[in-house]
Write a protein that holds these residues in place. Structure first.
Motif, short mmCIF file in Angstrom:
data_model
loop_
_atom_site.label_atom_id
_atom_site.label_comp_id
_atom_site.label_asym_id
_atom_site.label_seq_id
_atom_site.Cartn_x
_atom_site.Cartn_y
_atom_site.Cartn_z
N LEU A 10 0.84 -1.19 0.00
CA LEU A 10 0.00 0.00 0.00
C LEU A 10 0.88 1.24 0.00
CD1 LEU A 10 -2.20 -1.19 2.99
CD2 LEU A 10 -2.71 -1.53 0.58
N GLU A 11 0.44 2.26 -0.69
CA GLU A 11 1.08 3.56 -0.61
C GLU A 11 0.25 4.38 0.37
OE1 GLU A 11 3.98 4.47 -1.83
OE2 GLU A 11 4.18 2.52 -2.79
N SER A 12 0.92 4.97 1.36
CA SER A 12 0.22 5.71 2.39
C SER A 12 0.96 7.01 2.67
CB SER A 12 0.17 4.87 3.68
OG SER A 12 1.39 4.95 4.37
N PRO A 13 0.39 7.87 3.49
CA PRO A 13 1.10 9.08 3.88
C PRO A 13 2.41 8.79 4.61
CG PRO A 13 -1.22 9.28 4.42
CD PRO A 13 -0.98 7.86 3.99
N LEU A 14 2.56 7.57 5.13
CA LEU A 14 3.79 7.18 5.82
C LEU A 14 4.81 6.55 4.88
CD1 LEU A 14 2.24 5.48 8.99
CD2 LEU A 14 2.93 7.85 8.69
N GLY A 15 4.45 6.38 3.63
CA GLY A 15 5.28 5.65 2.69
C GLY A 15 4.66 4.29 2.43
N GLN A 16 5.47 3.36 1.97
CA GLN A 16 4.94 2.05 1.63
C GLN A 16 4.69 1.21 2.88
OE1 GLN A 16 7.38 -0.59 -0.80
NE2 GLN A 16 5.56 -1.04 -2.01
N ILE A 17 3.54 0.54 2.88
CA ILE A 17 3.15 -0.37 3.95
C ILE A 17 2.91 -1.73 3.31
CG2 ILE A 17 1.37 -0.94 5.65
CD1 ILE A 17 0.78 2.04 5.90
N GLN A 18 3.42 -2.78 3.93
CA GLN A 18 3.16 -4.12 3.44
C GLN A 18 2.34 -4.87 4.49
OE1 GLN A 18 6.44 -6.92 2.69
NE2 GLN A 18 5.44 -7.26 0.71
N VAL A 19 1.22 -5.42 4.05
CA VAL A 19 0.33 -6.19 4.92
C VAL A 19 0.35 -7.63 4.43
CG1 VAL A 19 -2.01 -6.42 5.80
CG2 VAL A 19 -1.14 -4.16 5.20
N SER A 20 0.59 -8.56 5.35
CA SER A 20 0.55 -9.97 4.97
C SER A 20 -0.47 -10.68 5.84
CB SER A 20 1.92 -10.63 5.11
OG SER A 20 2.28 -10.74 6.46
N GLY A 21 -1.04 -11.72 5.25
CA GLY A 21 -2.03 -12.49 5.97
C GLY A 21 -2.48 -13.68 5.17
N CYS A 22 -3.41 -14.40 5.73
CA CYS A 22 -3.97 -15.58 5.10
C CYS A 22 -5.48 -15.51 5.23
CB CYS A 22 -3.42 -16.84 5.77
SG CYS A 22 -3.98 -17.03 7.49
N LYS A 23 -6.15 -16.56 4.86
CA LYS A 23 -7.62 -16.55 4.94
C LYS A 23 -8.11 -16.45 6.38
CE LYS A 23 -8.10 -21.52 5.07
NZ LYS A 23 -8.71 -22.70 4.53
N ASN A 24 -7.23 -16.77 7.36
CA ASN A 24 -7.62 -16.72 8.77
C ASN A 24 -7.42 -15.36 9.41
OD1 ASN A 24 -8.32 -19.51 8.92
ND2 ASN A 24 -6.14 -19.97 8.88
N GLY A 25 -6.63 -14.49 8.78
CA GLY A 25 -6.43 -13.17 9.35
C GLY A 25 -5.11 -12.53 8.96
N VAL A 26 -4.90 -11.35 9.50
CA VAL A 26 -3.70 -10.57 9.23
C VAL A 26 -2.56 -11.09 10.09
CG1 VAL A 26 -2.70 -8.25 9.31
CG2 VAL A 26 -5.10 -8.55 8.65
N HIS A 27 -1.40 -11.30 9.47
CA HIS A 27 -0.21 -11.76 10.19
C HIS A 27 0.66 -10.58 10.61
CE1 HIS A 27 -0.20 -16.23 9.38
NE2 HIS A 27 -1.18 -15.81 8.61
N THR A 28 1.00 -9.71 9.65
CA THR A 28 1.90 -8.61 9.94
C THR A 28 1.55 -7.37 9.13
OG1 THR A 28 3.49 -9.25 8.23
CG2 THR A 28 3.87 -10.12 10.45
N ILE A 29 1.94 -6.24 9.68
CA ILE A 29 1.94 -4.96 8.96
C ILE A 29 3.34 -4.40 9.13
CG2 ILE A 29 1.07 -2.59 8.92
CD1 ILE A 29 -1.60 -3.65 9.89
N GLN A 30 3.97 -4.05 8.02
CA GLN A 30 5.31 -3.48 8.06
C GLN A 30 5.29 -2.10 7.44
OE1 GLN A 30 7.28 -6.71 5.89
NE2 GLN A 30 8.49 -7.05 7.73
N LEU A 31 5.79 -1.12 8.19
CA LEU A 31 5.98 0.23 7.67
C LEU A 31 7.39 0.25 7.10
CD1 LEU A 31 4.55 2.14 10.76
CD2 LEU A 31 3.33 1.31 8.77
N LEU A 32 7.51 0.35 5.79
CA LEU A 32 8.79 0.13 5.13
C LEU A 32 9.70 1.36 5.10
CD1 LEU A 32 7.60 -2.19 2.25
CD2 LEU A 32 8.57 -2.82 4.46
N MET A 33 9.19 2.51 5.41
CA MET A 33 9.99 3.74 5.44
C MET A 33 10.86 3.87 4.20
SD MET A 33 10.86 4.36 9.47
CE MET A 33 12.41 3.55 9.39
#
Length: 190
Positions: free
Chosen positions: A16-39
Motif C-alpha cells: 500500500l502507498e500511504s502518507p507514511l510511505g509504503q506499507i506491506q500487509v501480509s495475511g492468510c484466509k484466517n487473518g492478518v499476520h503482519t503490517i510493516q511500515l517500510l519507510m
C-alpha cells in the motif's frame, strides 16, 4: 517438530502507498499476520502536508487478497482519511501467535487495543498497570517492539511518563510516530 497453524497458512501480501510511505500487509484466509511500515521515503523528502486520503492506494498484490486482507485495507483507508471513525469499524481478524494466548506480550497488546482509543495516549508504566503487572514497564516496551500489526494495534499511542513521544521502530520511525499522533489529534478539524 511441532508445526503451528501459522506455518500451515498460505500467506499473501499486499503493498500500500500511504502518507507514511509504503506499507506491506501480509495475511492468510484466517487473518492478518503482519503490517510493516517500510519507510521507503526519507522524512525530509516526504510531504507532511499531503492529504491523507489522496495518498493511500493499493500498489501491489490486490488480485490475491483474502477477505481479511481486503478488510484490513479498508480499515487502513478509513484510518488515513478519517481516523476518528475507525473506533466504530470492526478490526480484521489477527492470525499471529503473539496476539493469541495469555503471554504477557499478548495481554499488553490486547489491553492497548481495547483500552486506548484514537487520539489518546498512555504511558508505558500505566499500560503495565492496566495489563496487570505494574513493575513490567520494560516488558511493555518489548511488547511494543514485537507488535506484529502496528496501526491496528496502536503502539504509537504509548509514550513515556514524562509526556515525550518516545521511540518508534527502534528510533528509526520517531517521525512516523509523531505524524500518527498529530494525525489522530486532528480529528474533526477538517
Amino acid at each position: 517438530m511441532k508445526r503451528t497453524s501459522q506455518s500451515l497458512c498460505t500467506q499473501r501480501a499486499v503493498s500500500l502507498e500511504s502518507p507514511l510511505g509504503q506499507i506491506q500487509v501480509s495475511g492468510c484466509k484466517n487473518g492478518v499476520h503482519t503490517i510493516q511500515l517500510l519507510m521507503d521515503v526519507p522524512p525530509e523528502v516526504r510531504s507532511d502536508n499531503a492529504s491523507p486520503s489522496s495518498t493511500f492506494s493499493v500498489s501491489d498484490g490486490q488480485e490475491e487478497m483474502s477477505p481479511e486482507l481486503q478488510h484490513c485495507v479498508v480499515w487502513l483507508q478509513a484510518y488515513f482519511s478519517t481516523p476518528w471513525t475507525v473506533g466504530r469499524l470492526p478490526l480484521p481478524a489477527f492470525h499471529h501467535p503473539a496476539l493469541h494466548g495469555d503471554a504477557f506480550t499478548g495481554r499488553v497488546l490486547q489491553t492497548l487495543l481495547r483500552e486506548v482509543k484514537v487520539g489518546e495516549t498512555v504511558s508505558y508504566k500505566r499500560l503495565a498497570e492496566m495489563a496487570g503487572n505494574p513493575k513490567a514497564v520494560r516488558a511493555v516496551g518489548g511488547a511494543m517492539r514485537r507488535n506484529p500489526v502496528p496501526l491496528l494495534i496502536p503502539c504509537h499511542r504509548v509514550i513515556s511518563s514524562s509526556g515525550q513521544s518516545g521511540t518508534y521502530m527502534g528510533g528509526k520511525g520517531n517521525h512516523l510516530k509523531q505524524w500518527l499522533l498529530n494525525h489522530e489529534k486532528a480529528k474533526g478539524e477538517d
